[in-house]
Enzyme design. Structure first.
Site, mmCIF file in Angstrom:
data_model
loop_
_atom_site.group_PDB
_atom_site.id
_atom_site.type_symbol
_atom_site.label_atom_id
_atom_site.label_comp_id
_atom_site.label_asym_id
_atom_site.label_seq_id
_atom_site.Cartn_x
_atom_site.Cartn_y
_atom_site.Cartn_z
ATOM 1 N N ARG A 1 0.840 -1.207 0.000
ATOM 2 C CA ARG A 1 0.000 0.000 0.000
ATOM 3 C C ARG A 1 0.870 1.251 0.000
ATOM 4 O O ARG A 1 0.542 2.246 -0.647
ATOM 5 C CB ARG A 1 -0.942 -0.021 1.202
ATOM 6 C CG ARG A 1 -2.032 1.020 1.102
ATOM 7 C CD ARG A 1 -3.112 0.799 2.133
ATOM 8 N NE ARG A 1 -2.613 0.928 3.494
ATOM 9 C CZ ARG A 1 -3.301 0.599 4.578
ATOM 10 N NH1 ARG A 1 -4.525 0.118 4.465
ATOM 11 N NH2 ARG A 1 -2.797 0.749 5.774
ATOM 12 N N LYS B 1 -2.721 6.284 1.190
ATOM 13 C CA LYS B 1 -2.602 6.774 2.575
ATOM 14 C C LYS B 1 -1.658 7.976 2.611
ATOM 15 O O LYS B 1 -0.483 7.856 2.960
ATOM 16 C CB LYS B 1 -2.102 5.626 3.460
ATOM 17 C CG LYS B 1 -2.482 5.782 4.926
ATOM 18 C CD LYS B 1 -2.381 4.455 5.634
ATOM 19 C CE LYS B 1 -2.463 4.566 7.127
ATOM 20 N NZ LYS B 1 -3.716 5.102 7.652
ATOM 21 N N GLU C 1 -16.474 5.497 4.164
ATOM 22 C CA GLU C 1 -15.828 4.871 5.327
ATOM 23 C C GLU C 1 -16.037 5.669 6.596
ATOM 24 O O GLU C 1 -16.633 6.749 6.576
ATOM 25 C CB GLU C 1 -14.365 4.554 5.053
ATOM 26 C CG GLU C 1 -13.505 5.705 4.660
ATOM 27 C CD GLU C 1 -12.089 5.243 4.328
ATOM 28 O OE1 GLU C 1 -11.600 4.261 4.906
ATOM 29 O OE2 GLU C 1 -11.459 5.908 3.493
HETATM 30 N N1 PLP Z 1 -9.412 3.940 6.322
HETATM 31 C C1 PLP Z 1 -8.609 4.953 6.652
HETATM 32 C C2 PLP Z 1 -8.937 6.307 6.142
HETATM 33 C C3 PLP Z 1 -7.496 4.722 7.475
HETATM 34 O O1 PLP Z 1 -6.697 5.726 7.841
HETATM 35 C C4 PLP Z 1 -7.226 3.411 7.930
HETATM 36 C C5 PLP Z 1 -6.055 3.138 8.744
HETATM 37 O O2 PLP Z 1 -5.046 2.770 8.277
HETATM 38 C C6 PLP Z 1 -8.093 2.392 7.551
HETATM 39 C C7 PLP Z 1 -9.178 2.684 6.756
HETATM 40 C C8 PLP Z 1 -7.855 0.985 7.997
HETATM 41 O O3 PLP Z 1 -6.846 0.393 7.258
HETATM 42 P P1 PLP Z 1 -5.970 -0.788 7.882
HETATM 43 O O4 PLP Z 1 -6.918 -1.848 8.279
HETATM 44 O O5 PLP Z 1 -5.089 -1.212 6.783
HETATM 45 O O6 PLP Z 1 -5.264 -0.205 9.030
HETATM 46 C C1 COI Z 2 -4.390 2.970 11.407
HETATM 47 O O1 COI Z 2 -5.446 2.375 11.634
HETATM 48 O O2 COI Z 2 -3.302 2.431 11.462
HETATM 49 C C2 COI Z 2 -4.340 4.355 11.048
HETATM 50 O O3 COI Z 2 -3.419 4.733 10.423
HETATM 51 C C3 COI Z 2 -5.423 5.174 11.508
HETATM 52 C C4 COI Z 2 -5.024 6.496 11.998
HETATM 53 C C5 COI Z 2 -4.394 6.595 13.305
HETATM 54 C C6 COI Z 2 -4.671 7.466 10.970
#
Ligand code: PLP
Ligand code: COI
Length: 338
Positions: free
Chosen positions: A79, A182, A218
């Site tokens: 990612r 991200k 989301e």
């Molecule tokens: N959506 C957003 C906007 C986020 O910042 C995050 C955190 O990383 C997620 C979803 C969840 O992603 P992940 O499960 O890869 O942490």
């Molecule tokens: C995460 O879930 O790891 C995130 O990055 C969320 C947040 C703290 C930005």
């Protein structure tokens, strides 16, 4: 060092070391270790002016066996690569990404929260455009760094239902913008709506698709899922971050005999969900109790008794059991750091 491991919350905490690597003259250098929490960068660095930066979020977990486990780092590396390609940052090769996270965890071993406290070590990889530019263009120099900190639950409720608010007066990401990667700009764009949601007493904001405001995108810094008729439903959208937690929950749901649907989720469908949750590395699963739409004055009461639903609870347990090493790693998601 004695930390109150059970009551850490999700906040910045200093640890002893971080690691970084510079990209100059078209190539990455050697990984360096530092104990400073400051970075000396050029005043005209592209990350400062034009938001040319990306980050990741992942965790390391201490098992009952005293082993530290890292969850699906390859997915975070992938990612970060797609974030880098999206805003023209130098791409961090997988082996450098891996070396940096493992080193940062090893050097800060004493900060990995003990087994049984429910806490974990949050890992924050960060990629910045550091080269000076004043015209809008990608930098020629970059820094990739990784720092870590012990954390507890992201939502103060922990594994208890939160109330969330549908956000109609702000968009976090444009239909063909950067919502699917991200990068810091997305989070800057979400601050006003998150502050508003918090001020009104909600755990987070639920974003809708920016074009039509008809479908769910989301939930703050987490993906959304709903469960009905033995089916795990999660939005398909070009403007949401592909969550690694969500992808893992889909595998676990299938494994538990649920159907999985990834598709557009109309707002009105919220009335049909028996359970819902926000999922992410930081949030893990945060069950959703109710969702309020201030514009139409609608309250979607998801949890009827104030408790997380049975399937969300089972999914949560299955996920953390793998992460903490209490269940076999049948999907090959774990790497042990010695
Ligand atoms: N959506 C957003 C906007 C986020 O910042 C995050 C955190 O990383 C997620 C979803 C969840 O992603 P992940 O499960 O890869 O942490
Ligand atoms: C995460 O879930 O790891 C995130 O990055 C969320 C947040 C703290 C930005």
């Amino acid at each position: 060092m004695e930390l109150d491991w059970k009551n850490l919350g999700f906040g910045f905490r200093p640890t002893d070391y971080n690691v970084k690597c510079y990209y100059r003259d078209g190539k990455w250098g050697e990984l360096e270790v530092s104990s400073s929490q400051y970075l000396n960068i050029h005043i005209s660095a592209t990350c400062l002016h034009y938001g040319q930066e990306a980050f990741e979020g992942m965790k390391a977990y201490m098992g009952k066996d005293g082993k530290i486990r890292i969850f699906r780092w390859q997915e975070n590396a992938k990612r970060m690569k797609s974030s880098a390609e999206g805003i023209k940052l130098a791409v961090v090769p997988d082996d450098l990404f891996h070396e940096a996270i493992v080193k940062a965890v090893r050097l800060n071993k004493k900060y990995v929260p003990p087994y049984g406290t429910g806490a974990s070590l949050y890992i924050r990889p960060l990629l910045l455009g550091t080269g000076p530019e004043i015209g809008v263009k990608p930098a020629k120099e970059y820094v990739f760094m990784v720092f870590v900190m012990p954390v507890g639950p992201y939502f103060k409720e922990g594994f208890k239902p939160v109330s969330i608010m549908i956000c109609r007066d702000f968009d976090r990401a444009a239909p063909r913008g950067t919502g699917n990667i991200k990068v810091g700009g997305n989070y800057a764009a979400s601050l006003a709506s998150l502050e508003k949601a918090h001020a009104d007493g909600y755990g987070t904001a639920l974003y809708l698709d920016a074009r039509e405001k008809k479908y769910i995108d989301e939930a703050g810094p987490a993906n959304f899922f709903g469960i009905k008729d033995n089916t795990y439903v999660t939005p398909e959208s070009r403007s949401i971050l592909p969550s690694i937690t969500n992808k893992s929950l889909q595998d676990l749901a299938r494994d538990m005999g649920l159907k999985v649907e990834k598709r557009k989720v109309p707002v009105e469908e919220l009335a049909e969900f028996e359970e819902a949750g926000a999922c992410g590395t930081a949030a893990v699963i945060s069950p959703i109790g109710k969702i309020v739409d201030p514009e139409t004055n609608t309250i979607y009461q998801i949890s009827k008794d104030g408790n997380p639903g049975p399937l969300s609870t089972k999914l949560y347990q299955r996920l953390i059991d793998i992460q903490y090493g209490d269940a076999p790693d049948k999907f090959g998601w774990i790497e042990i750091v010695d």
